[in-house]
Design a protein around this motif. Structure first.
Motif, PDB file in Angstrom:
ATOM      1  N   THR A 155     -16.356  39.902   4.855  1.00  0.00           N
ATOM      2  CA  THR A 155     -16.630  41.333   4.799  1.00  0.00           C
ATOM      3  C   THR A 155     -15.720  42.166   5.698  1.00  0.00           C
ATOM      4  O   THR A 155     -15.307  43.255   5.343  1.00  0.00           O
ATOM      5  N   ALA A 156     -15.401  41.622   6.871  1.00  0.00           N
ATOM      6  CA  ALA A 156     -14.595  42.410   7.803  1.00  0.00           C
ATOM      7  C   ALA A 156     -13.099  42.306   7.492  1.00  0.00           C
ATOM      8  O   ALA A 156     -12.290  42.888   8.187  1.00  0.00           O
ATOM      9  N   LEU A 157     -12.749  41.589   6.453  1.00  0.00           N
ATOM     10  CA  LEU A 157     -11.333  41.314   6.209  1.00  0.00           C
ATOM     11  C   LEU A 157     -10.754  42.177   5.089  1.00  0.00           C
ATOM     12  O   LEU A 157     -11.469  42.664   4.226  1.00  0.00           O
ATOM     13  N   ASP A 158      -9.430  42.314   5.101  1.00  0.00           N
ATOM     14  CA  ASP A 158      -8.760  43.009   4.014  1.00  0.00           C
ATOM     15  C   ASP A 158      -8.815  42.185   2.744  1.00  0.00           C
ATOM     16  O   ASP A 158      -8.882  40.956   2.803  1.00  0.00           O
ATOM     17  N   VAL A 159      -8.741  42.874   1.601  1.00  0.00           N
ATOM     18  CA  VAL A 159      -8.863  42.136   0.339  1.00  0.00           C
ATOM     19  C   VAL A 159      -7.802  41.076   0.149  1.00  0.00           C
ATOM     20  O   VAL A 159      -8.074  40.033  -0.433  1.00  0.00           O
ATOM     21  N   LYS A 201      -3.837  25.811  21.861  1.00  0.00           N
ATOM     22  CA  LYS A 201      -3.864  26.315  23.240  1.00  0.00           C
ATOM     23  C   LYS A 201      -4.200  27.803  23.305  1.00  0.00           C
ATOM     24  O   LYS A 201      -4.395  28.341  24.378  1.00  0.00           O
ATOM     25  N   ASP A 202      -4.237  28.458  22.151  1.00  0.00           N
ATOM     26  CA  ASP A 202      -4.459  29.905  22.143  1.00  0.00           C
ATOM     27  C   ASP A 202      -5.933  30.269  22.276  1.00  0.00           C
ATOM     28  O   ASP A 202      -6.817  29.477  21.955  1.00  0.00           O
ATOM     29  N   TYR A 203      -6.152  31.498  22.724  1.00  0.00           N
ATOM     30  CA  TYR A 203      -7.511  32.045  22.831  1.00  0.00           C
ATOM     31  C   TYR A 203      -7.801  32.915  21.609  1.00  0.00           C
ATOM     32  O   TYR A 203      -6.866  33.396  20.955  1.00  0.00           O
ATOM     33  N   PRO A 204      -9.084  33.141  21.308  1.00  0.00           N
ATOM     34  CA  PRO A 204      -9.427  33.900  20.102  1.00  0.00           C
ATOM     35  C   PRO A 204      -8.684  35.230  19.960  1.00  0.00           C
ATOM     36  O   PRO A 204      -8.262  35.581  18.851  1.00  0.00           O
ATOM     37  N   HIS A 205      -8.486  35.967  21.070  1.00  0.00           N
ATOM     38  CA  HIS A 205      -7.863  37.290  20.924  1.00  0.00           C
ATOM     39  C   HIS A 205      -6.409  37.207  20.478  1.00  0.00           C
ATOM     40  O   HIS A 205      -5.830  38.201  20.076  1.00  0.00           O
ATOM     41  N   GLN A 206      -5.833  36.007  20.552  1.00  0.00           N
ATOM     42  CA  GLN A 206      -4.442  35.868  20.117  1.00  0.00           C
ATOM     43  C   GLN A 206      -4.323  35.632  18.612  1.00  0.00           C
ATOM     44  O   GLN A 206      -3.237  35.480  18.095  1.00  0.00           O
ATOM     45  N   PHE A 207      -5.468  35.601  17.940  1.00  0.00           N
ATOM     46  CA  PHE A 207      -5.479  35.417  16.489  1.00  0.00           C
ATOM     47  C   PHE A 207      -5.838  36.727  15.800  1.00  0.00           C
ATOM     48  O   PHE A 207      -6.594  37.533  16.338  1.00  0.00           O
ATOM     49  N   SER A 208      -5.321  36.930  14.587  1.00  0.00           N
ATOM     50  CA  SER A 208      -5.713  38.101  13.807  1.00  0.00           C
ATOM     51  C   SER A 208      -7.114  37.862  13.244  1.00  0.00           C
ATOM     52  O   SER A 208      -7.630  36.743  13.269  1.00  0.00           O
ATOM     53  N   GLY A 209      -7.725  38.923  12.732  1.00  0.00           N
ATOM     54  CA  GLY A 209      -9.083  38.819  12.193  1.00  0.00           C
ATOM     55  C   GLY A 209      -9.207  37.733  11.130  1.00  0.00           C
ATOM     56  O   GLY A 209     -10.141  36.934  11.140  1.00  0.00           O
ATOM     57  N   GLU A 230      -4.061  47.958   4.285  1.00  0.00           N
ATOM     58  CA  GLU A 230      -4.886  47.040   5.061  1.00  0.00           C
ATOM     59  C   GLU A 230      -5.174  47.551   6.462  1.00  0.00           C
ATOM     60  O   GLU A 230      -4.549  48.500   6.936  1.00  0.00           O
ATOM     61  N   SER A 231      -6.131  46.892   7.081  1.00  0.00           N
ATOM     62  CA  SER A 231      -6.558  47.270   8.417  1.00  0.00           C
ATOM     63  C   SER A 231      -5.366  47.325   9.363  1.00  0.00           C
ATOM     64  O   SER A 231      -4.544  46.409   9.378  1.00  0.00           O
ATOM     65  N   GLY A 232      -5.255  48.402  10.120  1.00  0.00           N
ATOM     66  CA  GLY A 232      -4.190  48.519  11.095  1.00  0.00           C
ATOM     67  C   GLY A 232      -2.888  49.067  10.552  1.00  0.00           C
ATOM     68  O   GLY A 232      -1.916  49.198  11.279  1.00  0.00           O
ATOM     69  N   CYS A 233      -2.825  49.432   9.272  1.00  0.00           N
ATOM     70  CA  CYS A 233      -1.561  49.914   8.707  1.00  0.00           C
ATOM     71  C   CYS A 233      -1.291  51.362   9.087  1.00  0.00           C
ATOM     72  O   CYS A 233      -0.208  51.869   8.835  1.00  0.00           O
ATOM     73  N   GLY A 234      -2.290  52.045   9.666  1.00  0.00           N
ATOM     74  CA  GLY A 234      -2.040  53.402  10.152  1.00  0.00           C
ATOM     75  C   GLY A 234      -2.758  54.520   9.408  1.00  0.00           C
ATOM     76  O   GLY A 234      -2.454  55.690   9.614  1.00  0.00           O
ATOM     77  N   LYS A 235      -3.721  54.193   8.571  1.00  0.00           N
ATOM     78  CA  LYS A 235      -4.413  55.213   7.779  1.00  0.00           C
ATOM     79  C   LYS A 235      -5.121  56.238   8.659  1.00  0.00           C
ATOM     80  O   LYS A 235      -4.940  57.444   8.491  1.00  0.00           O
ATOM     81  N   TYR A 238       1.653  50.569   3.984  1.00  0.00           N
ATOM     82  CA  TYR A 238       1.832  49.247   4.557  1.00  0.00           C
ATOM     83  C   TYR A 238       2.581  49.406   5.867  1.00  0.00           C
ATOM     84  O   TYR A 238       3.674  49.980   5.882  1.00  0.00           O
ATOM     85  N   LEU A 239       1.993  48.937   6.935  1.00  0.00           N
ATOM     86  CA  LEU A 239       2.614  48.948   8.255  1.00  0.00           C
ATOM     87  C   LEU A 239       3.335  50.269   8.562  1.00  0.00           C
ATOM     88  O   LEU A 239       4.546  50.292   8.773  1.00  0.00           O
ATOM     89  N   GLY A 240       2.598  51.345   8.577  1.00  0.00           N
ATOM     90  CA  GLY A 240       3.135  52.615   9.032  1.00  0.00           C
ATOM     91  C   GLY A 240       3.905  53.429   8.017  1.00  0.00           C
ATOM     92  O   GLY A 240       4.380  54.517   8.320  1.00  0.00           O
ATOM     93  N   ARG A 241       4.046  52.901   6.799  1.00  0.00           N
ATOM     94  CA  ARG A 241       4.827  53.623   5.791  1.00  0.00           C
ATOM     95  C   ARG A 241       4.069  53.702   4.482  1.00  0.00           C
ATOM     96  O   ARG A 241       3.241  52.835   4.184  1.00  0.00           O
ATOM     97  N   ILE A 242       4.418  54.710   3.670  1.00  0.00           N
ATOM     98  CA  ILE A 242       3.876  54.756   2.319  1.00  0.00           C
ATOM     99  C   ILE A 242       4.817  53.955   1.421  1.00  0.00           C
ATOM    100  O   ILE A 242       6.020  54.201   1.391  1.00  0.00           O
TER     101      ILE A 242
END
Ligand SMILES: Nc1ncnc2c1ncn2[C@@H]1O[C@H](COP(=O)(O)OP(=O)(O)OP(=O)(O)O)[C@@H](O)[C@H]1O
Ligand SMILES: Nc1ncnc2c1ncn2[C@@H]1O[C@H](COP(=O)(O)OP(=O)(O)OP(=O)(O)O)[C@@H](O)[C@H]1O
Ligand SMILES: [Mg+2]
Ligand SMILES: [Mg+2]
Lengths: 345, 339
Positions: free
Chosen positions: B188-192, B154-162, A55-60, A235-239
């Motif tokens: 579309t911008a999200l992981d499966v 109370k959180d702002y958008p940047h404090q949330f994940s996509g 997933e996005s941000g896992c380090g690929k 996943y999160l920096g590891r295979i």
């Protein structure tokens, strides 16, 4: 520089770590690290395509960039075509650059808008070779032919091209110095579906013709299934799992791989009605503060007590398949040195 | 879904042109479509085919200039959205039709808290007071599966994940219980794995709230899983529409046929080589006077150059495609009945 033996891997990565320091406070003191890549090992055989998913941000991307030494790695070794890359000094690195190249996700952003196609493709030639202007032009045309760009476009600028054509320009530039190994980082993600197939077919043709070895980074599992010979799941920096393509897609073993594959929707309404994805609950952890134990334990539907306490070992399943998961610790699987399984060992 | 019940949203002859320095861009060309109550209409099509501009045009969300709505009618709740006053339109946008934009990061305002952005439409459109709006906001965040909603207000958008931002977008779009939700590439911008969560959420919300949804995506797998009907766009036109099973089993427009063949599968047999659609989509500098797909079409012939085919009935009820090959097929089979 010892040449590798024909049977050995072209790319050999061992325990690679890439940490990005976090600085905070008035004096910008070092308060921690983003462990983007946290101990990764794998081999890629000559002519092979290893798919890298997760997933996005896992380090690929960080893996791809570290093994090409676009970053100064934190720890571990990288050997490409028999040469040590990870810790070599700048000068000898420069002489190794031609054999390893990268194709980027966004063709728009990676091409200088003020340069013509010809000068973009020739940039690496000018930097590393001393060609006469005739040889230089001949090489530019040859590369344009290879990637299916009309020679008449040589004097045009990137903005005059479509996304798919721009990606071809990037590919031509990557091929300029006859590389052996190319990291393709999401090379089709920015392209329309109808153009993606064109670029993937081109990459496959070039691989056959030029005997290229690819690390193919993508979050598109169906495309990875199409192009890769073997697949590593991060996943999160590891295979967490690596296996031959067919084995992985037929029977994923790691719970994360299982969730990942089950979540991919299929363009078939009849089978979609019967598909029940494994929906993951729980928080996605941050690489700055990974959980103790297994990195996936916070979301894993099969997590056991031990998973939250101890990092799992790597288990070998034969045929080069390796899985890092406690579920298999008292199975028939043998503990393994994590080489992410070249089939030859 | 029977075509006889009158639709909740009915779009006719929509035409949107951008005036740019390089000339006119004919982004939406005489688009007709409708949406029934409770139905999920999937919209697919090549990048640049006019999916987003069509939906933004419906609600007059495009700044003019450069956008110019040249023609069309958008019937919703007995009125034409293209004719009503700005004030009336604002009421519709905020409370009757919810919209999830293509890019969640640009559509949430980074300087306001999530709580404020949720409560604002509730107070403006439903006249709730502060306490009521807050209670409803918490309820909405709960509905879209955000843990610990009270604190997260109370959180702002940047404090949330996509994925969480996308859920917040959905929560905002749902705030006033809309009858219609328009979701432009919501996953579309999200992981499966996160996409799977959102899709389950939407299926669940449909069961609970029964709203009608327009879901734009380039992912045919997503469409196959959630849509009742599908509309395929190409070069600013609807080239095919029909029930989801028909579109996947028996696509009639050569573009739809080609599109379905270019995507590799994750399950089942694996093809050695990917099918491609050669060539590029057209640049739409003028209203189409010929079939826009002809230069990339394996079946193109003289007629495709001379005229622009209209949507015609293609077999199953509600299945229509804009291709002259349908006429050819019909003339070979004179007993075919169509509507
Ligand atoms: N130059 C950098 N400085 C600090 N942190 C970074 C840097 N590059 C990446 N990171 C962080 O390292 C982690 C891994 O990032 P990376 O770009 O490798 O992920 P990825 O798997 O390629 O994701 P994506 O699929 O979104 O491209 C992320 O948490 C990211 O924020
Ligand atoms: N502000 C604008 N000025 C000029 N042309 C525009 C503008 N906005 C959109 N267009 C053009 O209108 C056409 C339709 O664009 P639209 O955004 O609707 O495509 P889309 O189908 O949503 O594509 P995607 O799948 O990439 O989101 C495109 O050719 C686009 O270049
Ligand atoms: Mg990346
Ligand atoms: Mg769009």
């Amino acid at each position: 520089m010892a040449e590798t033996t024909a049977a050995g891997p072209l790319v050999k990565v061992r325990d690679l770590k890439m940490y990005f320091p976090i600085h905070a406070g008035l004096f910008k003191s070092h308060v921690g690290d983003i462990k983007a890549v946290d101990g990764i090992s794998f081999d890629i055989a000559p002519g092979e395509t290893l798919g890298l998913v997760g997933e996005s941000g896992c380090g690929k991307s960080t893996v791809g960039r570290s093994i090409l030494r676009l970053y100064d790695v934190t720890d571990g070794t990288v050997e490409i075509n028999g040469s040590e890359i990870a810790h070599v000094d700048r000068d000898s690195l420069r002489s190794k650059r031609p054999m390893m190249q990268m194709i980027f996700q966004d063709p728009q952003a990676s091409l200088n808008p003020r340069m013509t196609v010809a000068s973009i493709i020739a940039e690496p030639l000018d930097e590393h070779l001393e060609l006469s202007s005739k040889e230089r032009l001949a090489r530019i045309y040859e590369l344009m032919d290879w990637v299916g760009l009309n020679r008449e476009f040589a004097k045009r600028y990137p903005h005059e091209f479509s996304g798919g054509q721009r990606q071809r320009i990037g590919i031509a530039r990557a091929l300029a110095l006859n590389p052996k190994f190319i990291v393709c980082d999401e090379p089709i993600a920015a392209l329309d579906v109808s153009i993606q197939a064109q670029v993937v077919n081109l990459l496959e043709e070039l691989q056959d013709r030029l005997d290229l070895t690819y690390l193919f980074i993508s979050h598109d599992l169906s495309m990875v299934r199409h192009i890769a010979d073997r697949v590593a799941v991060m996943y999160l920096g590891r295979i967490v799992e690596v296996a031959s393509r067919d084995a992985l897609f037929a029977e994923p073993l790691h719970p994360y791989t299982q969730a990942l594959l089950s979540a991919v929707p299929e363009p078939d309404p009849a089978s979609e009605r019967n598909r029940t994805p494994i929906v993951l609950q729980g928080d996605v952890p941050s690489p700055a503060n990974p959980p103790t134990g297994c990195n996936f334990s916070t979301r894993c539907p099969k997590a056991m007590e031990i998973c939250r306490q101890m990092e799992p070992g790597v288990f070998e399943f034969g045929g080069g398949r390796q899985v890092a998961c406690h579920l298999y610790s008292d199975d028939m699987a043998e503990p393994a040195e994590p080489t992410a399984g070249s089939e030859s060992n | 879904m029977p075509d006889t019940a009158s639709p909740i949203l009915d779009v006719k002859g929509l035409k949107t042109v951008f005036r740019t320095r390089g000339g006119e861009v004919h982004a939406v060309n005489e688009v007709d479509f409708h949406l029934h109550a409770g139905e999920l209409l999937g919209v697919v099509g090549e990048s640049g085919s006019g999916k987003s501009v069509t939906m933004m045009s419906l609600l007059r969300l495009l700044p003019s200039p450069p956008a110019e709505m040249r023609d069309g009618a958008v019937m919703f709740g007995g009125q034409n959205l293209l004719d009503i006053s700005d004030e009336e339109l604002r009421q519709v946008r905020g409370s009757k039709i919810g919209f999830i934009f293509q890019d969640p990061m640009t559509s949430l305002n980074p300087v306001y808290t999530i709580g404020y952005q949720l409560a604002e439409p509730l107070r403006a459109h439903l006249g709730m007071n502060k306490t009521e709006a807050r209670a409803r906001s918490i309820e909405l965040l709960q509905l879209v599966g955000i843990p610990d909603p009270e604190r997260r207000l109370k959180d702002y958008p940047h404090q949330f994940s996509g994925g969480m931002r996308q859920r917040v977008m959905i929560a905002i779009a749902l705030a006033c219980d809309p009858k219609v939700l328009i979701a432009d590439e919501p996953t579309t911008a999200l992981d499966v794995t996160i996409q799977a969560q959102i899709i389950e959420l939407v299926k669940d919300l449909r069961r609970k709230l029964g709203m009608a949804i327009i879901w734009i995506t380039h992912d045919l797998g997503v469409i196959a899983g959630i849509a009742d009907r599908v509309m395929v766009m190409y070069a600013g036109q609807v080239v095919e529409e029909g029930p989801v099973d028909e579109i996947f089993k028996d696509p009639r427009h050569p573009y739809t046929q080609a599109l379905l063949k270019t995507v590799p599968a994750v399950r089942g047999a694996r093809a050695e080589k990917l099918q491609v659609i050669e060539g590029q989509p057209p640049i739409m500098m003028a209203a189409p006077s010929a079939c826009s797909f002809r230069n990339r079409c394996a079946h193109a012939y003289g007629r495709c150059e001379d005229a622009n085919p209209e949507l015609t009935a293609a077999g199953a009820p509600g299945h229509r495609a804009a291709c002259f090959l349908l006429d050819e097929a019909a003339s070979k089979q004179p007993e075919t009945v169509d509507g």
